[in-house]
Motif scaffolding. Structure first.
Motif, short mmCIF file in Angstrom:
data_model
loop_
_atom_site.label_atom_id
_atom_site.label_comp_id
_atom_site.label_asym_id
_atom_site.label_seq_id
_atom_site.Cartn_x
_atom_site.Cartn_y
_atom_site.Cartn_z
N TYR A 174 44.68 4.23 22.84
CA TYR A 174 44.48 4.37 24.28
C TYR A 174 45.26 3.31 25.05
CZ TYR A 174 40.53 7.17 22.64
OH TYR A 174 39.76 8.12 22.02
N PRO A 175 45.80 3.70 26.24
CA PRO A 175 45.70 4.99 26.93
C PRO A 175 46.56 6.04 26.25
CG PRO A 175 47.17 3.56 28.14
CD PRO A 175 46.60 2.73 27.03
N THR A 176 46.16 7.29 26.37
CA THR A 176 46.84 8.36 25.64
C THR A 176 46.66 9.70 26.34
OG1 THR A 176 46.93 9.50 23.50
CG2 THR A 176 44.77 8.79 24.26
N PRO A 177 47.65 10.59 26.22
CA PRO A 177 47.39 11.98 26.57
C PRO A 177 46.42 12.57 25.55
CG PRO A 177 49.75 11.54 26.42
CD PRO A 177 49.04 10.37 25.81
N LEU A 178 45.77 13.65 25.86
CA LEU A 178 44.92 14.31 24.88
C LEU A 178 45.77 14.87 23.75
CD1 LEU A 178 42.34 16.23 27.10
CD2 LEU A 178 41.96 14.16 25.77
N PRO A 179 45.22 14.97 22.55
CA PRO A 179 45.99 15.46 21.41
C PRO A 179 46.46 16.91 21.50
CG PRO A 179 44.19 14.11 20.62
CD PRO A 179 43.97 14.30 22.10
N ASP A 180 45.97 17.70 22.49
CA ASP A 180 46.54 19.03 22.66
C ASP A 180 47.74 18.99 23.60
OD1 ASP A 180 45.01 18.46 24.88
OD2 ASP A 180 44.30 20.50 25.19
N GLY A 181 48.12 17.78 24.05
CA GLY A 181 49.38 17.62 24.75
C GLY A 181 49.36 17.80 26.24
N GLU A 182 48.21 17.68 26.90
CA GLU A 182 48.21 17.74 28.36
C GLU A 182 48.93 16.50 28.88
OE1 GLU A 182 44.11 18.66 29.69
OE2 GLU A 182 43.82 19.28 27.61
N THR A 183 49.87 16.69 29.79
CA THR A 183 50.79 15.60 30.13
C THR A 183 50.61 15.04 31.54
OG1 THR A 183 52.44 17.21 30.86
CG2 THR A 183 52.56 16.45 28.57
#
Length: 370
Positions: A85-94
């Motif tokens: 973190y911080p990170t985009p969600l693992p399904d790739g929402e950008t």
């Protein structure tokens, strides 16, 4: 109809592993926000966050059931499973990143994006999946060549792609006289091992139960078919629980999304400890805080190893999981109640840097980008 389709069993297993990673990625930010609330403050927010944390564990377990059903192997202790973190969600929402931070307006704004309904903004309707270039700060479905630049607008879209993939692969298998549901049924987790008032855990053994399991995840997150409740009209979806906190008013039966008309809900935006967002171990200079942060990370790693064993043939171990999650409360409080030296006005907090995991996550992400 989405422009991407899952066409092999290996792809499906990768998507389901990513689904587990996705469900887990919501737990640290929700749990941290929950335990950052000061005692006696924000009782409604505390109750809402506690319920949602437990239901995210339910969703994680459901995803593991589906992966097991198609012959996969759930592994929460594998390198890279825990995001940094911080990170985009693992399904790739950008369009947003998820942070570890205290309960606040900013945190709630992010939580609404995490749980947002699958319906896209007007300018994105009809455009299928959104293609993008991978950046150093973006997680993509990247280990398969066809996945490299995929991301989804919402968790609902991501699971819809999994649903279509399951339907396609099972239809192909049946034409050949077989099935994709070949997993060991003894690995299925049922409600006797994990109680959640928000949904029943049932074994996934065929197409019907797999689709019902995915539908439960989607309904609890964003609501059913554009409504604010799940399919049974009993439980308010996560998105609208968070929306209640933002709007300061409860939803009641008959309300339209975005327009709660129930009793007022009191929120004290100053009623949380001011922890430093996305703190890293390397930033902690105080020996006692450093020891507490390291101990938490070690214990959290043990928690993930326990879940991995539970999902791989030792389901009774899951009975220990929820108590451990609430054991984390005391460990987190040791951090967030204490000032962070050299960061005026900021307190410590959990870093979720799991030994042997986060470092591997960074190198794995670099390989995808390269």
């Amino acid at each position: 109809m989405y422009s991407y389709s899952i066409r092999t069993l290996d792809e499906l297993k990768e998507f389901l592993h990513r689904a587990m990673q996705l469900e887990h990625a919501t737990i640290p930010p929700y749990m941290t926000a929950l335990y950052s609330i000061k005692p006696g403050s924000n009782q409604a927010a505390t109750q809402i966050l506690r319920v949602i944390v437990v239901e995210e564990m339910l969703h994680l377990t459901i995803a593991a059931n589906i992966l097991n059903a198609v012959g996969g192997t759930p592994d929460l202790a594998s390198p890279g499973f825990v995001v940094s973190y911080p990170t985009p969600l693992p399904d790739g929402e950008t369009d947003f990143q998820v942070s570890i931070q205290a309960f606040s307006r900013e945190a709630l704004a992010t939580f609404l994006k995490i749980e947002r309904p699958a319906q896209r903004p007007h300018h994105l309707v009809g455009k299928g999946l959104i293609e993008r270039k991978t950046s150093p700060h973006t997680i993509a479905l990247g280990s398969h060549p066809r996945h490299e630049n995929l991301h989804f607008y919402s968790i609902g879209e991501f699971y819809s792609t999994i649903t279509e993939g399951i339907k396609y692969l099972e239809a192909e298998a049946r034409r050949a006289g077989t099935t994709i549901f070949t997993g060991d049924t003894s690995r299925q987790i049922t409600s006797e091992y994990y109680y959640s008032a928000g949904g029943e855990l049932f074994p996934v053994t065929d197409l019907k139960s797999a689709l019902e399991a995915i539908e439960l995840i989607i309904e609890q997150g964003e609501g059913d078919g554009g409504g604010i409740y799940d399919d049974d009209e009993h439980e308010l979806a996560h998105y609208y629980r968070f929306d209640e906190l933002v709007k300061g008013r409860y939803y009641q039966k008959g309300n339209r999304p975005g327009h709660p008309t129930g009793p007022q809900l009191q929120v004290d935006w100053e009623g949380a400890y001011p922890l430093k967002a996305n703190l890293k171990v390397a930033e902690i200079e105080d020996p006692e805080l450093l020891e507490a942060a390291t101990a938490f990370n070690t214990r959290y790693g043990e928690f993930l190893q326990l879940l991995t064993r539970a999902y791989n043939g030792e389901p009774r171990l899951l009975l220990e999981a929820v108590p451990i999650m609430f054991e984390f409360r005391n460990m987190i409080l040791e951090l967030i109640r204490n000032p962070l030296p050299n960061h005026p006005g900021m307190n410590g907090g959990p870093t979720y840097e799991i030994p042997g995991n986060i470092q591997a996550a960074g190198s794995r992400q670099a390989e995808v980008i390269a």
